[in-house]
Design an enzyme around this catalytic site. Structure first.
Site, PDB file in Angstrom:
ATOM      1  N   TYR A  57       0.878  -1.213   0.012  1.00  0.00           N
ATOM      2  CA  TYR A  57      -0.132   0.070   0.128  1.00  0.00           C
ATOM      3  C   TYR A  57       0.856   1.284  -0.071  1.00  0.00           C
ATOM      4  O   TYR A  57       1.987   1.279   0.900  1.00  0.00           O
ATOM      5  CB  TYR A  57      -0.969   0.010   1.373  1.00  0.00           C
ATOM      6  CG  TYR A  57      -2.094  -0.814   1.103  1.00  0.00           C
ATOM      7  CD1 TYR A  57      -3.333  -0.533   0.699  1.00  0.00           C
ATOM      8  CD2 TYR A  57      -1.863  -2.090   1.739  1.00  0.00           C
ATOM      9  CE1 TYR A  57      -4.411  -1.325   0.777  1.00  0.00           C
ATOM     10  CE2 TYR A  57      -2.959  -3.214   1.595  1.00  0.00           C
ATOM     11  CZ  TYR A  57      -4.100  -2.696   1.652  1.00  0.00           C
ATOM     12  OH  TYR A  57      -5.395  -3.446   1.271  1.00  0.00           O
ATOM     13  N   TYR A 107      -0.237  -9.986   0.915  1.00  0.00           N
ATOM     14  CA  TYR A 107       0.665  -9.169   1.712  1.00  0.00           C
ATOM     15  C   TYR A 107       0.805  -9.852   3.181  1.00  0.00           C
ATOM     16  O   TYR A 107      -0.458 -10.318   3.593  1.00  0.00           O
ATOM     17  CB  TYR A 107       0.629  -7.667   1.761  1.00  0.00           C
ATOM     18  CG  TYR A 107      -0.704  -7.247   2.342  1.00  0.00           C
ATOM     19  CD1 TYR A 107      -0.848  -6.796   3.684  1.00  0.00           C
ATOM     20  CD2 TYR A 107      -1.514  -6.696   1.139  1.00  0.00           C
ATOM     21  CE1 TYR A 107      -1.980  -6.392   4.145  1.00  0.00           C
ATOM     22  CE2 TYR A 107      -2.880  -6.539   1.665  1.00  0.00           C
ATOM     23  CZ  TYR A 107      -3.089  -6.289   3.169  1.00  0.00           C
ATOM     24  OH  TYR A 107      -4.232  -5.840   3.514  1.00  0.00           O
ATOM     25  N   ARG A 130      -2.800 -11.623   3.942  1.00  0.00           N
ATOM     26  CA  ARG A 130      -4.094 -11.384   3.380  1.00  0.00           C
ATOM     27  C   ARG A 130      -4.090 -11.742   2.080  1.00  0.00           C
ATOM     28  O   ARG A 130      -3.411 -11.639   1.258  1.00  0.00           O
ATOM     29  CB  ARG A 130      -4.343  -9.772   3.402  1.00  0.00           C
ATOM     30  CG  ARG A 130      -4.339  -9.100   4.940  1.00  0.00           C
ATOM     31  CD  ARG A 130      -5.475  -9.460   5.947  1.00  0.00           C
ATOM     32  NE  ARG A 130      -6.684  -9.904   5.149  1.00  0.00           N
ATOM     33  CZ  ARG A 130      -7.717  -8.991   4.744  1.00  0.00           C
ATOM     34  NH1 ARG A 130      -7.435  -7.823   4.762  1.00  0.00           N
ATOM     35  NH2 ARG A 130      -8.742  -9.859   4.322  1.00  0.00           N
ATOM     36  N   HIS A 134      -7.325  -8.503  -2.129  1.00  0.00           N
ATOM     37  CA  HIS A 134      -8.781  -7.960  -1.918  1.00  0.00           C
ATOM     38  C   HIS A 134      -8.715  -6.421  -2.277  1.00  0.00           C
ATOM     39  O   HIS A 134      -7.761  -5.766  -2.297  1.00  0.00           O
ATOM     40  CB  HIS A 134      -9.081  -8.023  -0.446  1.00  0.00           C
ATOM     41  CG  HIS A 134      -8.200  -7.329   0.478  1.00  0.00           C
ATOM     42  ND1 HIS A 134      -6.932  -7.976   0.901  1.00  0.00           N
ATOM     43  CD2 HIS A 134      -8.246  -6.112   1.003  1.00  0.00           C
ATOM     44  CE1 HIS A 134      -6.466  -6.950   1.656  1.00  0.00           C
ATOM     45  NE2 HIS A 134      -7.164  -6.054   1.919  1.00  0.00           N
ATOM     46  N   HIS A 166     -10.674  -3.096  -1.205  1.00  0.00           N
ATOM     47  CA  HIS A 166     -11.678  -2.318  -0.375  1.00  0.00           C
ATOM     48  C   HIS A 166     -12.633  -1.452  -0.938  1.00  0.00           C
ATOM     49  O   HIS A 166     -12.483  -0.755  -1.982  1.00  0.00           O
ATOM     50  CB  HIS A 166     -10.858  -1.299   0.674  1.00  0.00           C
ATOM     51  CG  HIS A 166      -9.831  -2.093   1.649  1.00  0.00           C
ATOM     52  ND1 HIS A 166     -10.135  -2.473   2.997  1.00  0.00           N
ATOM     53  CD2 HIS A 166      -8.513  -2.332   1.460  1.00  0.00           C
ATOM     54  CE1 HIS A 166      -9.008  -3.052   3.475  1.00  0.00           C
ATOM     55  NE2 HIS A 166      -8.165  -2.993   2.293  1.00  0.00           N
TER      56      HIS A 166
END
Lengths: 221, 254
Positions: free
Chosen positions: B119, B158, B168, B171, B173
């Protein structure tokens, strides 16, 4: 075509089962309840919400400089009493006359200039603290022939919350209206106090306690 | 962990017919607290929430977005003067309420990791590369039929330290407003067949009966030849019961 074979899905089907996809329920073959689509499940906003949910004017439910504007501020803390610096607070409310410009609302005099009614604040700066600039809302019918006290609906999102939690901000300088409010009156005194903001020099302050002895009252909306 | 009731159930007596937004039964909603997801331990409230009747503040909500959204916000692969690295995908679908009605003109906000699972955020510093042409932010409005669509790259998985070797699943959000306060939804879209589902407590916190609803489906018809793969994900928000309120205990105190 007849067969003694019963599939595991049919054998496992019982009245009141959770109707997982592909699992039939024994019945008449006719719908016995309205057809409803299953809701998309919620998920946590996670630690990186600032990437997607930052608006330059987020905290301004009303434009800066509007007469009568007040700051709603407070801290968000967890079950240890530690500040929560990665939450997001959103607020929604009616205007000072108790109106809202929306298709499902009774017609009103039209929107108040500069008033959005919606605010969004992170708790990153200062750490653990939110701040929303808005106008104090008016009163709206309580559905029982009376009026609700002025209130702001609040959503709290954070890492570690798998769904938002919802609370309200009421106003400490409205003792008569608060005493008549159906929602406040339904609560024990100590719980009621978790919803009532204290007047300050530039607005009001209400801390939100996610968990613990002084846990804020949260609502199932 | 214990829960205690507080307050009394509020009566549902109402004159005018305001909509009442229906709740999903608790066994199909994501619970607030989930032991496998460690951060819930000190953050999820422990006491049972108090039922809040749907009055004017609750049956309305912010109808906004058009001034927040530009056409470029629907393409996450073109940022900062260049093209993002990774598998180009189109993510599309409809936003509906539980009666199947489209939710038109509604703001959809999305954010995600880059193709390497990183991110662009100060808190994310695991050793995967940032992409100078990917910021991970998208915004679109649904059209008159509730449809949305954006172009992005498939996010990477990640590690996140929740438990030993925790990863995770890929995905995206999503944040949606719908048209009224009870319809507000923040969620995550997953990709089909991800081998990381079973070890991810944020995924497994979703009741088994509802997990499929969080997973997009590959759509060959909507791929663009020589250009992009496509995943469809329909999002269902709470629908409203339009009848006048009656005094009842419908057990929706969650």
């Amino acid at each position: 075509m007849s067969s003694d074979y019963v599939s595991p899905q049919v054998r496992g089907a019982v009245e009141g089962n959770d109707r997982r996809p592909g699992t039939p329920r024994r019945g008449s073959g006719f719908l016995d309840e309205p057809l409803r689509l299953g809701l998309t499940p919620s998920a946590t906003v996670g630690p990186y919400l600032a990437i997607g949910l930052t608006w330059p004017d987020g905290p301004f439910a009303v434009a800066e400089g509007t007469a009568g504007a007040v700051w709603l501020r407070g801290r968000v803390t967890d079950g240890n009493g530690d500040l929560v610096p990665d939450a997001m607070i959103e607020t929604w409310q009616v205007d000072p006359d108790g109106h809202v410009d929306h298709p499902d609302a009774p017609p009103g005099p039209g929107p108040v200039p500069g008033f959005r009614g919606f605010g969004r604040s992170s708790t990153a700066e200062p750490a653990g603290e939110y701040g929303i600039l808005t106008l104090k809302p008016g009163r709206v019918p309580d559905g029982q022939g009376g009026l609700q006290a002025p209130h702001v609906d609040v959503s709290v999102f954070a890492r570690g919350l798998l769904d938002r939690v919802v609370t309200r901000i009421y106003f400490g300088d409205e003792p008569e209206a608060n005493a008549e409010d159906v929602v406040l009156r339904s609560l024990p005194e100590a719980d009621r106090q978790t919803l009532i903001a204290t007047p300050t020099q530039d607005g009001y302050r209400l801390d939100i306690v996610l968990q613990g002895d002084r846990e804020t009252v949260f609502f199932a909306v | 962990m214990t829960t205690t009731d507080r307050g009394r159930a509020l009566p549902r007596q109402e004159g005018p017919a305001l909509p009442r937004y229906l709740r999903e039964p608790a066994e199909r909603r994501t619970p607030l607290a989930y032991p496998g997801y460690r951060s819930t331990a000190l953050r999820a409230p422990l006491r049972t929430p108090v039922d809040l009747p749907h009055r004017l503040t609750e049956v309305t909500g912010p109808l906004l977005g058009e001034d927040l959204v530009t056409p470029a916000d629907a393409d996450l692969t073109l940022r900062m003067g260049g093209e993002a690295q990774g598998q180009r995908i189109i993510v599309f679908g409809r936003v509906l309420d539980s009666d199947g009605r489209p939710v038109p003109d509604a703001l959809v906000e999305v954010w995600q990791a880059n193709a390497a699972g990183r991110y662009r955020h100060v808190v994310d510093n695991w050793p995967a590369p940032l992409d100078p042409h990917f910021d991970g932010l998208g915004r679109v409005m649904t059209d008159s039929l509730g449809r949305y669509e954006f172009t992005t790259v498939k996010p990477g998985a990640y590690p996140w330290g929740n438990h030993h070797n925790a990863w995770r699943p890929a995905h995206i959000h999503f944040s949606l407003f719908g048209r009224a306060f009870p319809q507000r939804l923040v969620t995550q879209m997953y990709f089909p067949g991800d081998p990381l589902f079973a070890q991810d407590p944020i995924f497994t916190s979703i009741p088994a009966a509802a997990r499929d609803r969080a997973i997009g489906t590959f759509d060959l018809d909507r791929t663009q030849p020589d250009w992009a793969l496509a995943f469809r994900w329909d999002i269902v928000l709470r629908g409203a019961e339009q009848t006048p309120f009656e005094t009842e205990d419908d057990g929706d105190v969650a």
